[in-house]
Scaffold this active site. Structure first.
Site, PDB file in Angstrom:
ATOM      1  CB  CYS A  79      -0.984   0.014   1.198  1.00  0.00           C
ATOM      2  SG  CYS A  79      -1.903   1.578   1.250  1.00  0.00           S
ATOM      3  CE  LYS A 104     -10.332  -4.097   4.786  1.00  0.00           C
ATOM      4  NZ  LYS A 104     -11.446  -3.269   4.092  1.00  0.00           N
ATOM      5  CB  VAL A 106      -3.693  -0.363   5.884  1.00  0.00           C
ATOM      6  CG1 VAL A 106      -3.763  -1.614   6.710  1.00  0.00           C
ATOM      7  CG2 VAL A 106      -3.270  -0.838   4.656  1.00  0.00           C
TER       8      VAL A 106
HETATM    9  N1  LIG Z   1      -6.824   7.979   2.324  1.00  0.00           N
HETATM   10  C1  LIG Z   1      -6.211   6.818   2.705  1.00  0.00           C
HETATM   11  C2  LIG Z   1      -6.189   5.793   1.575  1.00  0.00           C
HETATM   12  C3  LIG Z   1      -5.825   4.426   2.217  1.00  0.00           C
HETATM   13  C4  LIG Z   1      -6.047   3.266   1.561  1.00  0.00           C
HETATM   14  O1  LIG Z   1      -6.701   3.367   0.320  1.00  0.00           O
HETATM   15  N2  LIG Z   1      -5.724   2.034   1.917  1.00  0.00           N
HETATM   16  C5  LIG Z   1      -6.214   0.745   0.905  1.00  0.00           C
HETATM   17  C6  LIG Z   1      -4.770  -0.216   0.801  1.00  0.00           C
HETATM   18  S1  LIG Z   1      -3.662   0.989  -0.327  1.00  0.00           S
HETATM   19  C7  LIG Z   1      -6.934  -0.095   1.836  1.00  0.00           C
HETATM   20  O2  LIG Z   1      -6.641  -0.367   3.113  1.00  0.00           O
HETATM   21  N3  LIG Z   1      -7.916  -0.761   1.271  1.00  0.00           N
HETATM   22  C8  LIG Z   1      -8.785  -1.372   1.786  1.00  0.00           C
HETATM   23  C9  LIG Z   1     -10.135  -1.391   1.535  1.00  0.00           C
HETATM   24  O3  LIG Z   1     -10.610  -0.327   1.194  1.00  0.00           O
HETATM   25  O4  LIG Z   1     -10.996  -2.277   1.971  1.00  0.00           O
HETATM   26  C10 LIG Z   1      -4.859   7.174   3.461  1.00  0.00           C
HETATM   27  O5  LIG Z   1      -4.468   8.010   2.852  1.00  0.00           O
HETATM   28  O6  LIG Z   1      -4.661   6.535   4.303  1.00  0.00           O
END
Ligand SMILES: N[C@@H](CCC(=O)N[C@@H](CS)C(=O)NCC(=O)O)C(=O)O
Length: 226
Positions: A13, A40, A53
């Site tokens: 990520c 998760k 995350v």
């Molecule tokens: N706006 C968030 C974006 C975080 C994000 O998109 N994380 C993704 C992985 S790269 C995630 O956890 N996705 C899991 C999901 O949406 O279920 C930040 O800047 O922390």
């Protein structure tokens, strides 16, 4: 200063990496807990309101959203990664706010299912990269190597994960996208050569990233096949 920092992470990520880069740039020791985003754990869903995350657990208190985490770390630990001049600081924040527009311009090249879509992505990307090229020219007081010049900043931490992923793809793709953007290219090279950046991912990052491209059926993954 808090006593313990635990970064809840997934393997590839970029937003997690941004938090890791800021921790490393400040020399803060932290533990990493990897979770599987496809499965998760309940404890994670309890501390991550959007189920995403990174989460940074600071002395048992969870923080979420990479920008909020980075800003928090910059308030509590030296060296400051924001410029001391309020005008420069506001402009830097404006450029980090640009990431949600910038990152799809690059991922719109490698997160595509067909060669045609990938080429469309390549055609569209220069408009966005050109904005950064101009910004680098204006924000720097010298020859770099970082966004503001000699000091590594919050802008560098925010962009590095995306520049690293594009550089990895570009090594094989050889699109030449950055040939018209020498300042941007040099910025990307400097970030990709920095220990703070290269050490902020797992040692198997490249293989994990390529495996992820393959799993999702993206066209560029075929270029990495022997
Ligand atoms: N706006 C968030 C974006 C975080 C994000 O998109 N994380 C993704 C992985 S790269 C995630 O956890 N996705 C899991 C999901 O949406 O279920 C930040 O800047 O922390």
């Amino acid at each position: 200063m808090a006593e313990t920092y635990r970064l809840i992470s997934s393997l590839t990520c970029p937003w997690v990496q941004r938090a890791a880069i800021v921790l490393r740039a400040k020399g803060i020791e932290y533990e990493v807990t990897h979770i599987n985003l496809q499965d998760k754990p309940d404890w994670f869903l309890e501390i991550s309101p959007h189920g995403k995350v990174p989460v940074l657990v600071v002395d048992e208190r969870p923080l979420f959203e990479s920008n909020a985490i980075a800003e928090f770390l910059d308030e509590v630990a030296e060296p400051r990664l924001h410029p001391s001049d309020p005008i420069k600081r506001a402009r830097n924040r404006a450029w980090t706010d640009f990431i949600p527009t910038f990152s799809p311009a690059l991922s719109g090249i490698y997160y595509t299912k067909t060669e045609e879509e990938m080429k469309e992505g390549l055609k569209a990307a220069p408009v966005t990269v050109a904005k950064l090229e101009k910004a680098i020219a204006e924000e720097r007081g010298n020859d770099g190597p970082y966004f503001n010049g000699a000091s590594f900043s919050m802008v560098d931490a925010a962009y590095a994960p995306f520049l690293q992923r594009f550089a990895l793809v570009e090594r094989t793709l050889q699109s030449g996208l950055l040939k018209d953007f020498p300042l941007f290219q040099a910025w990307s090279d400097a970030l990709n050569a920095s220990d703070v950046v290269t050490g902020s991912v797992v040692p198997t990052f490249e293989a994990e990233f390529i495996a992820n491209l393959k799993r999702r059926g993206h066209y560029v993954a075929t270029l990495f096949e022997e």
